[in-house]
Motif scaffolding. Sequence first.
Motif, short mmCIF file in Angstrom:
data_model
loop_
_atom_site.label_atom_id
_atom_site.label_comp_id
_atom_site.label_asym_id
_atom_site.label_seq_id
_atom_site.Cartn_x
_atom_site.Cartn_y
_atom_site.Cartn_z
N LEU A 37 -15.11 14.42 3.37
CA LEU A 37 -15.01 14.08 4.40
C LEU A 37 -14.14 12.42 3.61
O LEU A 37 -13.95 12.02 2.87
CB LEU A 37 -15.53 12.91 4.57
N GLU A 38 -12.72 12.94 4.93
CA GLU A 38 -11.16 12.12 3.96
C GLU A 38 -11.37 11.19 5.95
O GLU A 38 -11.58 11.33 6.70
CB GLU A 38 -10.49 12.62 4.38
N VAL A 39 -10.78 9.98 5.17
CA VAL A 39 -10.46 9.08 6.54
C VAL A 39 -9.40 8.28 6.14
O VAL A 39 -8.18 8.25 5.43
CB VAL A 39 -11.40 7.41 6.55
N GLY A 40 -9.07 8.42 6.90
CA GLY A 40 -7.47 7.14 7.40
C GLY A 40 -7.38 6.28 8.58
O GLY A 40 -8.25 6.26 9.22
N MET A 41 -6.43 5.24 7.91
CA MET A 41 -5.70 4.23 9.63
C MET A 41 -5.13 4.95 9.81
O MET A 41 -3.98 5.07 9.38
CB MET A 41 -6.49 2.75 8.47
N TYR A 42 -4.89 3.99 11.44
CA TYR A 42 -3.54 4.80 12.19
C TYR A 42 -2.85 3.40 12.91
O TYR A 42 -4.09 2.67 13.39
CB TYR A 42 -4.44 5.51 13.08
N GLU A 43 -2.03 3.54 12.87
CA GLU A 43 -1.69 2.44 13.67
C GLU A 43 -1.48 2.94 15.77
O GLU A 43 -1.37 3.63 16.39
CB GLU A 43 0.54 2.00 14.03
N PRO A 44 -1.96 1.40 15.80
CA PRO A 44 -2.51 1.98 17.46
C PRO A 44 -2.24 2.47 18.61
O PRO A 44 -1.61 3.13 19.02
CB PRO A 44 -3.70 0.40 17.76
N THR A 45 -0.95 1.96 18.47
CA THR A 45 0.37 1.98 19.31
C THR A 45 1.36 3.08 19.81
O THR A 45 2.12 3.60 20.12
CB THR A 45 1.67 0.46 19.46
N THR A 46 1.50 3.13 17.85
CA THR A 46 2.04 5.17 17.62
C THR A 46 1.49 5.83 17.32
O THR A 46 1.87 6.85 17.03
CB THR A 46 3.39 4.34 16.64
N GLY A 47 -0.27 5.56 16.85
CA GLY A 47 -0.57 6.58 16.20
C GLY A 47 -0.22 6.94 15.11
O GLY A 47 -0.96 8.26 14.09
N GLN A 48 0.86 6.45 14.44
CA GLN A 48 0.98 6.47 13.18
C GLN A 48 0.01 6.36 11.69
O GLN A 48 -0.77 5.27 11.89
CB GLN A 48 2.44 6.05 12.40
N ARG A 49 -0.19 7.51 11.18
CA ARG A 49 -0.91 7.13 9.77
C ARG A 49 -0.18 6.04 8.79
O ARG A 49 0.76 6.16 8.20
CB ARG A 49 -1.50 8.31 9.14
N LEU A 50 -1.61 5.23 8.47
CA LEU A 50 -0.76 4.19 7.94
C LEU A 50 -1.55 4.47 6.07
O LEU A 50 -1.52 5.35 6.07
CB LEU A 50 -1.80 2.57 8.03
N PRO A 51 -0.04 3.82 4.88
CA PRO A 51 -0.94 3.93 4.00
C PRO A 51 -1.73 3.32 2.97
O PRO A 51 -2.43 2.34 3.70
CB PRO A 51 0.51 3.68 2.86
N ALA A 52 -2.84 3.99 2.68
CA ALA A 52 -4.01 3.21 2.46
C ALA A 52 -3.56 3.24 0.73
O ALA A 52 -2.69 4.14 0.00
CB ALA A 52 -5.33 4.50 1.97
N TYR A 53 -4.78 2.45 0.03
CA TYR A 53 -4.01 1.56 -1.39
C TYR A 53 -5.43 1.36 -1.93
O TYR A 53 -6.23 0.68 -1.46
CB TYR A 53 -3.61 0.57 -1.10
N ASP A 54 -5.68 1.33 -3.71
CA ASP A 54 -7.04 1.03 -4.08
C ASP A 54 -6.83 0.15 -4.54
O ASP A 54 -6.58 -1.09 -3.60
CB ASP A 54 -7.07 1.82 -5.05
N GLN A 55 -8.48 -0.69 -4.93
CA GLN A 55 -8.51 -2.12 -5.20
C GLN A 55 -7.45 -2.70 -6.25
O GLN A 55 -7.48 -3.78 -5.80
CB GLN A 55 -10.38 -2.20 -5.92
N THR A 56 -6.97 -1.84 -6.82
CA THR A 56 -5.78 -2.95 -7.41
C THR A 56 -4.51 -2.82 -6.95
O THR A 56 -3.41 -3.81 -7.59
CB THR A 56 -5.88 -2.38 -9.03
N GLY A 57 -4.47 -2.33 -5.90
CA GLY A 57 -3.08 -1.96 -4.67
C GLY A 57 -2.62 -0.75 -5.18
O GLY A 57 -0.76 -0.82 -4.93
N ASN A 58 -2.69 0.04 -6.58
CA ASN A 58 -1.85 1.18 -5.33
C ASN A 58 -2.17 2.02 -5.15
O ASN A 58 -2.70 2.56 -4.42
CB ASN A 58 -2.64 1.94 -7.34
N PRO A 59 -1.21 3.32 -4.49
CA PRO A 59 -1.11 3.47 -3.24
C PRO A 59 -2.11 5.53 -3.07
O PRO A 59 -1.92 5.35 -4.51
CB PRO A 59 0.62 4.00 -2.78
#
Length: 74
Positions: A37-59
Amino acid sequence: VPGQSALPTTGWVAGEVIVDEYVIPVADDAPPGEYHLEVGMYEPTTGQRLPAYDQTGNPLGDRILLDIDIVVEP
């Protein structure tokens, strides 16, 4: 939007934990096996997938693999 549209990410506080439950439909003809299972976040107005970061800010790219697998049995 999380929380049945009641908890937009713009209102989240750093370190806050949001619990949001979803039903994940699996096709009746899905082959038996274990699925990751994988998850992602999206910009609601464009549907563009957003970058994800770990707890220390690494992409991490644009998705996070969860430590939960779904098993489809025959």
